[in-house]
Structure formats: C-alpha cells, structure tokens
Write an enzyme that holds these catalytic residues in place. Structure first.
Site, short mmCIF file in Angstrom:
data_model
loop_
_atom_site.label_atom_id
_atom_site.label_comp_id
_atom_site.label_asym_id
_atom_site.label_seq_id
_atom_site.Cartn_x
_atom_site.Cartn_y
_atom_site.Cartn_z
N ASN A 87 0.85 -1.19 0.00
CA ASN A 87 0.00 0.00 0.00
C ASN A 87 0.89 1.25 0.00
OD1 ASN A 87 -2.22 1.64 0.05
ND2 ASN A 87 -3.11 0.75 1.90
N HIS A 94 -6.55 2.56 11.49
CA HIS A 94 -7.30 1.40 11.01
C HIS A 94 -8.48 1.06 11.92
CE1 HIS A 94 -3.90 0.57 8.28
NE2 HIS A 94 -4.76 -0.15 7.60
#
Length: 435
Positions: free
Chosen positions: A307, A338
């Site tokens: 990512n 997250h």
C-alpha cells in the site's frame, strides 16, 4: 474458516466498476475541451456525492459532514494552525465512527452493516486527503484560503474558492479507493488541456483488466484449497503453518485485485502518472508492487511497498515528525487509523518490532556473510521467513474476534515472529557494530 467471508468479491469493487463509464466520460469531455474548470470540479463533486449515496446510503452523511467542516477550517484558519485543527477534528470524527463499529461487533455481538463498513473505509481515505492537503498548506506548497469566510466577498465567491477543496475531498475516482493523489496533482489534472493517446490508455486499462481477471481466477482456485482443508480451529502442529500461509495468500490476492481496480479507475478519469506530474512532486505509484512484495526477503522493504501511497503518507505525517521511537509511533498511529481492533493492535506492534529486527539482522548478515552460495541460501531462508511473518501479521490484523486471535497466537505460527524478536534482543546490544 472465520476469515473466508471477507475474501469474496467486495461490494466496493462493484461500485468502482459502475463508476468506470463516468470516469471515461469525464476524461473524454476534458480532452474535447467541452468543460470549463469549474464545470470539471462540479462533475467530480457531483459524481462523488452520487457514488457515496449509492454505496453508503444514509451513512454517506458521515462522510459529507467532515468534508464540509474541513473546508470551513481550511478557509478560516491560518497556514500554521490549519493542520493541527483539521487533523484533530478528522481523527476524532473517524475514531467515533470506529467506536460505533466496536460497539456493534463486540458489545451487541452483531455483524455490522456493509454500507457502514464502506463508509468507514471512505472516511479513512478522506483522512488521508484532509491531512495531505493541510500539510501542503502548512508547508507552503498550496496557497492558503484563510480568511475567505470572514471576508466581505459574496456567497458565490466563497463557494467558488471552496469548490476545488470540496471536489478534491469527495471526487468520485478516489472516494472508495485508490492511491493518494496530492492536491497539486489533482488541480493539474483537472486543469489540463494536453492531448490524450486513446490507444495507449485503452491498452493499459485492458492489461489491468486481464491482471484482475487472472488474480480473481487464482483466488478462486486457492479458496477451494483452503475451504477443503483444515482451519486454525482444527489444524494440528505444522499443518497450521500451511493454513496460515494459504489464508494470507487469499488476503493478498484480494488486496492486489482491488488495488489494480482502484488504480485503473483513477487512470480512466485522467488522474494517472501521465497527467499532472510537476517538478518536486513525488512520482505517482500504484499501491501494490506485486513483484517486489512477493520476492523480497526484507520485511522493511515489504512495509514500504505494501500500500505504497499510504506508506508514504504515514512517513510524511508521523515518521518524519517523530523524535522518539518514530517507527513505533508510525505503526501505532496506523493501528489507530485502522480502528484499534485487538488484532490490529497486536499485528501493527508486531510489524514494528519485525521491521526493527529486520534492519539489525540484515546489517549483521552483510558483515558476516561473504560467499555467494551462502548469500543465496541466506536470501532464500530470509524470503521464506519474511513471507511467513507477513502472513502471521496479516491474519492478526484481519482477525475480528479474540477467539480467532488466540488461536493464531497459540499455534506453531507464533514461532516465526518470536525468532526475529529473540534475534532483535540479542543483536540490539551490538547495534553500533553493524550500522
């Protein structure tokens, strides 16, 4: 297995696919010079609003509210204050929404709404754009619009000044996924008037479509193998290692496929590397460098390539501004961003320790391993160990119950991060010899 329900085609992919015709239409109208700049901003903003309502339903308001409040802060605060306040507001709002997910999953013991999960994912991407823009203003890369609300200009002038910000925060190609696009690159792409090569772009999109098809076929094949075998609840001893590796492979294939789709949508709308690249800007890169991720024997390199746009964003936002334990702070913030699920706390803490151990272990190996046969053997063993540690971290991060997390920690798989942890402890005292 408990994780398999996460590995089927995600609704986000369906909404991203439905947005492709509008992305191509936007690109075509820009090429034909049929749009004024304001009309282009409005098209992207309207598309983002429509896509949000279609994908999130009533939860879309949870994305619209912080976007409006962020623009208000950008237009009312000075360059030195804007980042601190926008960061505090956006992360507070996102955290409250994540706490709502915790309440549903852990207190009510109910599966969360898929639309709410899509909303949380979009909020996380919105946080990236908000903080990236506020940092650009704070560092002088983007001209601040402070004082706009308090000035005596008309309402229409205020809205015209705020339109690029609204459009950037909610433009539909990046609303549900995709690499982080800076505000400068976004503006350059919207204002572009250069020519476009349809043959080259259509070939690039077709090639990505074939990649997605291949990944989905491979994922279906691996899923059959995993479904037919034992899970972590029934596996025994070394069999659990195969279960962990295969399940993590399914997760990686899912991520790779989604990243290629997200990148393709941005390119279809004209926000790829061939447009908007200016001097001083970081090179546009897709989120997944599959070849590097699958062949590297360095956990630290895997962390930088996994990512990629998010890794760069975390480095700029946290790592470069941390004076004490920057690596731990970066991974701790990533766990916060997250959602702070138990598995995420364990997984990201483990990842930080593994990256720190990776630096010491490979620096030591460079000092003591000289012959190429030994280097080849070392790289092979390090590659296998890296893939198994990453698989362990991935399953920990994706675990949504304490029982599944306990099964993972209580299996033979915990040996792999434990080995690196012990080596970190042994080599830490001799760090100065290897640096």
């Amino acid at each position: 297995m408990e994780w398999l329900h996460l590995l089927f085609l995600h609704p986000v992919s369906l909404y991203q696919g439905a947005a492709f015709p509008f992305a191509l239409l936007f690109n075509y109208l820009c090429i034909m010079d049929s749009f004024s700049v304001h009309a282009r901003y409005l098209f992207l903003l309207a598309g983002g609003g429509a896509l949000a309502l279609a994908a999130m339903g009533p939860y879309a308001v949870l994305v619209f509210i912080p976007a409006v409040c962020t623009v208000a802060l950008l237009c009312s605060l000075g360059p030195q204050e804007v980042h601190r306040w926008t960061f505090f507001f956006q992360m507070s709002w996102q955290t409250l929404c994540h706490l709502g997910l915790h309440y549903t999953e852990y207190y009510l013991q109910e599966p969360p709404s898929m639309r709410f999960c899509i909303t949380l994912s979009s909020l996380m991407l919105l946080t990236q754009r908000v903080t990236s823009l506020s940092l650009d203003i704070c560092e002088g890369k983007v001209e601040a619009a402070s004082g706009g609300i308090r000035s005596r200009s008309s309402l229409s002038e205020h809205l015209c000044k705020a339109l690029p910000y609204f459009s950037y925060l909610l433009f539909f190609p990046a609303l549900l996924g995709g690499p982080l696009c800076s505000f400068q690159q976004f503006q350059a792409c919207v204002r572009r008037s250069d020519s476009w090569c349809p043959r080259h772009s259509l070939w690039a999109l077709s090639w990505r479509g074939l990649q997605i098809l291949g990944l989905e076929c491979l994922k279906a094949a691996v899923r059959r193998v995993v479904s037919a075998g034992a899970g972590l609840t029934t596996c025994q001893q070394l069999e659990c290692v195969h279960v962990m590796w295969a399940t993590a492979g399914l997760f990686k294939l899912t991520y790779y496929s989604q990243w290629i789709l997200d990148d393709s949508l941005l390119r279809a709308a004209g926000f790829g590397p061939e447009f908007g690249q200016s001097s001083g800007e970081e090179e546009y890169v897709p989120d997944g460098d599959i070849w590097t991720l699958e062949t590297t024997h360095r956990i630290s390199l895997f962390a930088r390539k996994w990512n990629q746009s998010t890794a760069r964003w975390l480095r700029r936002l946290v790592f470069q501004h941390s004076k004490v334990w920057p690596l731990v702070q970066t991974f701790a913030f990533s766990a916060w961003w997250h959602g702070l699920h138990p598995g995420q706390l364990l997984g990201f803490l483990c990842w930080a320790v593994m990256v720190e151990a990776d630096y010491l272990i490979h620096n030591c190996a460079n000092v003591f391993i000289g012959s190429w046969p030994m280097r080849l053997l070392y790289r092979t063993l390090a590659w296998a160990h890296t893939q198994l540690i990453i698989a362990y971290i991935m399953l920990a991060v994706e675990a949504r119950s304490l029982s599944s997390l306990w099964l993972l920690c209580n299996s033979y798989n915990s040996v792999f991060p434990l080995v690196y942890g012990i080596l970190l402890f042994l080599l830490a005292k001799r760090r100065h010899q290897f640096n």
